[in-house]
Design a protein around this motif. Structure first.
Motif, PDB file in Angstrom:
ATOM      1  N   VAL A   1      10.854   6.305   7.667  1.00  0.00           N
ATOM      2  CA  VAL A   1      11.165   6.988   8.922  1.00  0.00           C
ATOM      3  C   VAL A   1      10.074   7.976   9.323  1.00  0.00           C
ATOM      4  N   LEU A   2       9.079   8.165   8.460  1.00  0.00           N
ATOM      5  CA  LEU A   2       8.005   9.119   8.730  1.00  0.00           C
ATOM      6  C   LEU A   2       6.843   8.453   9.456  1.00  0.00           C
ATOM      7  N   ASN A   3       6.092   9.246  10.221  1.00  0.00           N
ATOM      8  CA  ASN A   3       4.889   8.706  10.850  1.00  0.00           C
ATOM      9  C   ASN A   3       3.810   8.525   9.780  1.00  0.00           C
ATOM     10  N   ASP A   4       2.706   7.889  10.148  1.00  0.00           N
ATOM     11  CA  ASP A   4       1.658   7.562   9.182  1.00  0.00           C
ATOM     12  C   ASP A   4       1.164   8.772   8.397  1.00  0.00           C
ATOM     13  N   GLY A   5       0.868   9.844   9.100  1.00  0.00           N
ATOM     14  CA  GLY A   5       0.332  11.033   8.433  1.00  0.00           C
ATOM     15  C   GLY A   5       1.305  11.642   7.444  1.00  0.00           C
ATOM     16  N   MET A   6       2.568  11.711   7.810  1.00  0.00           N
ATOM     17  CA  MET A   6       3.574  12.291   6.920  1.00  0.00           C
ATOM     18  C   MET A   6       3.841  11.373   5.727  1.00  0.00           C
ATOM     19  N   ALA A   7       3.912  10.063   5.963  1.00  0.00           N
ATOM     20  CA  ALA A   7       4.143   9.115   4.862  1.00  0.00           C
ATOM     21  C   ALA A   7       2.974   9.174   3.875  1.00  0.00           C
ATOM     22  N   TYR A   8       1.756   9.222   4.389  1.00  0.00           N
ATOM     23  CA  TYR A   8       0.568   9.320   3.528  1.00  0.00           C
ATOM     24  C   TYR A   8       0.633  10.595   2.679  1.00  0.00           C
ATOM     25  N   SER A   9       0.963  11.706   3.309  1.00  0.00           N
ATOM     26  CA  SER A   9       1.047  12.983   2.587  1.00  0.00           C
ATOM     27  C   SER A   9       2.116  12.939   1.505  1.00  0.00           C
ATOM     28  N   GLU A  10       3.260  12.346   1.818  1.00  0.00           N
ATOM     29  CA  GLU A  10       4.353  12.279   0.853  1.00  0.00           C
ATOM     30  C   GLU A  10       4.005  11.371  -0.320  1.00  0.00           C
ATOM     31  N   VAL A  11       3.330  10.247  -0.070  1.00  0.00           N
ATOM     32  CA  VAL A  11       2.919   9.363  -1.164  1.00  0.00           C
ATOM     33  C   VAL A  11       1.919  10.095  -2.070  1.00  0.00           C
ATOM     34  N   CYS A  12       1.011  10.853  -1.477  1.00  0.00           N
ATOM     35  CA  CYS A  12       0.072  11.657  -2.282  1.00  0.00           C
ATOM     36  C   CYS A  12       0.839  12.672  -3.129  1.00  0.00           C
ATOM     37  N   TYR A  13       1.842  13.306  -2.539  1.00  0.00           N
ATOM     38  CA  TYR A  13       2.659  14.293  -3.256  1.00  0.00           C
ATOM     39  C   TYR A  13       3.385  13.627  -4.428  1.00  0.00           C
ATOM     40  N   ILE A  14       3.958  12.453  -4.177  1.00  0.00           N
ATOM     41  CA  ILE A  14       4.669  11.705  -5.220  1.00  0.00           C
ATOM     42  C   ILE A  14       3.716  11.362  -6.360  1.00  0.00           C
ATOM     43  N   ALA A  15       2.517  10.925  -6.022  1.00  0.00           N
ATOM     44  CA  ALA A  15       1.535  10.549  -7.043  1.00  0.00           C
ATOM     45  C   ALA A  15       1.122  11.739  -7.907  1.00  0.00           C
ATOM     46  N   GLU A  16       1.139  12.926  -7.340  1.00  0.00           N
ATOM     47  CA  GLU A  16       0.765  14.131  -8.079  1.00  0.00           C
ATOM     48  C   GLU A  16       1.906  14.697  -8.926  1.00  0.00           C
ATOM     49  N   ARG A  17       3.146  14.360  -8.588  1.00  0.00           N
ATOM     50  CA  ARG A  17       4.313  14.917  -9.274  1.00  0.00           C
ATOM     51  C   ARG A  17       5.300  13.821  -9.658  1.00  0.00           C
ATOM     52  N   PRO A  18       4.877  12.862 -10.469  1.00  0.00           N
ATOM     53  CA  PRO A  18       5.749  11.714 -10.764  1.00  0.00           C
ATOM     54  C   PRO A  18       7.044  12.080 -11.479  1.00  0.00           C
ATOM     55  N   ALA A  19       7.051  13.121 -12.287  1.00  0.00           N
ATOM     56  CA  ALA A  19       8.259  13.495 -13.035  1.00  0.00           C
ATOM     57  C   ALA A  19       9.414  13.843 -12.085  1.00  0.00           C
ATOM     58  N   GLU A  20       9.102  14.392 -10.911  1.00  0.00           N
ATOM     59  CA  GLU A  20      10.138  14.786  -9.946  1.00  0.00           C
ATOM     60  C   GLU A  20      10.826  13.578  -9.303  1.00  0.00           C
ATOM     61  N   TYR A  21      10.194  12.410  -9.362  1.00  0.00           N
ATOM     62  CA  TYR A  21      10.702  11.244  -8.645  1.00  0.00           C
ATOM     63  C   TYR A  21      11.223  10.142  -9.563  1.00  0.00           C
ATOM     64  N   LYS A  22      11.044  10.293 -10.856  1.00  0.00           N
ATOM     65  CA  LYS A  22      11.430   9.248 -11.808  1.00  0.00           C
ATOM     66  C   LYS A  22      12.918   8.899 -11.640  1.00  0.00           C
ATOM     67  N   GLY A  23      13.197   7.614 -11.480  1.00  0.00           N
ATOM     68  CA  GLY A  23      14.567   7.145 -11.313  1.00  0.00           C
ATOM     69  C   GLY A  23      15.076   7.174  -9.887  1.00  0.00           C
ATOM     70  N   LYS A  24      14.340   7.764  -8.961  1.00  0.00           N
ATOM     71  CA  LYS A  24      14.793   7.824  -7.563  1.00  0.00           C
ATOM     72  C   LYS A  24      14.431   6.524  -6.840  1.00  0.00           C
ATOM     73  N   LYS A  25      15.305   6.144  -5.918  1.00  0.00           N
ATOM     74  CA  LYS A  25      15.043   4.965  -5.091  1.00  0.00           C
ATOM     75  C   LYS A  25      14.196   5.403  -3.899  1.00  0.00           C
ATOM     76  N   ILE A  26      13.077   4.719  -3.719  1.00  0.00           N
ATOM     77  CA  ILE A  26      12.129   5.058  -2.658  1.00  0.00           C
ATOM     78  C   ILE A  26      11.989   3.872  -1.715  1.00  0.00           C
ATOM     79  N   LYS A  27      12.102   4.155  -0.425  1.00  0.00           N
ATOM     80  CA  LYS A  27      11.897   3.148   0.605  1.00  0.00           C
ATOM     81  C   LYS A  27      10.635   3.518   1.368  1.00  0.00           C
ATOM     82  N   MET A  28       9.776   2.538   1.583  1.00  0.00           N
ATOM     83  CA  MET A  28       8.570   2.810   2.352  1.00  0.00           C
ATOM     84  C   MET A  28       8.116   1.559   3.081  1.00  0.00           C
ATOM     85  N   LYS A  29       7.328   1.762   4.122  1.00  0.00           N
ATOM     86  CA  LYS A  29       6.721   0.627   4.806  1.00  0.00           C
ATOM     87  C   LYS A  29       5.219   0.848   4.813  1.00  0.00           C
TER      88      LYS A  29
END
Length: 141
Positions: free
Chosen positions: A39-67
């Motif tokens: 649901v995010l625009n390109d810039g926000m989705a890119y930023s969030e994926v970078c954030y996820i890559a830097e903090r993987p422990a916070e997302y482990k086990g979470k269901k992620i949807k992306m396009k």
């Protein structure tokens, strides 16, 4: 002083626009996903994926949807799939590797929407991120 005040006002306006955009999109969030980047625009989705890559422990086990753009990287014994998103300027890209759920096939699609469970794996001492049991979502037109 005027320069500092201008910067503060610009940053405040940017934060307000960001929060407003996220709140407006919350009704469209997929209820099956803990994190819905689709649901995010390109810039926000890119930023969030970078954030996820830097903090993987916070997302482990979470269901992620992306396009994003499907990228295939052949290896010795298998093909690695990635869903890649670019930033708004078109200069940078970041992606998440994913493993397809049984019976799933990306076919010849270039743009895909996926839903998978976030996990990590190690090769030697390096940690990598991946979406496991990933399903390809058919977007409603």
């Amino acid at each position: 002083m005027k320069k500092i005040l201008s910067i503060v006002l610009i940053l405040s306006a940017a934060v307000i626009l960001l929060v407003t955009g996220l709140l407006l999109n919350s009704d469209h969030k997929d209820k099956n996903a803990n994190v819905d980047l689709s649901v995010l625009n390109d810039g926000m989705a890119y930023s969030e994926v970078c954030y996820i890559a830097e903090r993987p422990a916070e997302y482990k086990g979470k269901k992620i949807k992306m396009k994003g753009t499907l990228t295939e990287i052949p290896d010795k014994d298998k093909v690695h799939y990635l869903c890649v998103v670019g930033d708004s300027a078109g200069c940078c890209a970041q992606g998440l590797e994913f493993e397809l759920a049984e019976g799933e096939d990306p076919g010849n699609k270039k743009e895909i929407t996926i839903l998978g469970t976030f996990d990590t794996y190690k090769i030697m001492n390096d940690e990598f991120i991946i979406l496991r049991n990933t399903k390809i979502i058919e977007e409603k037109k």
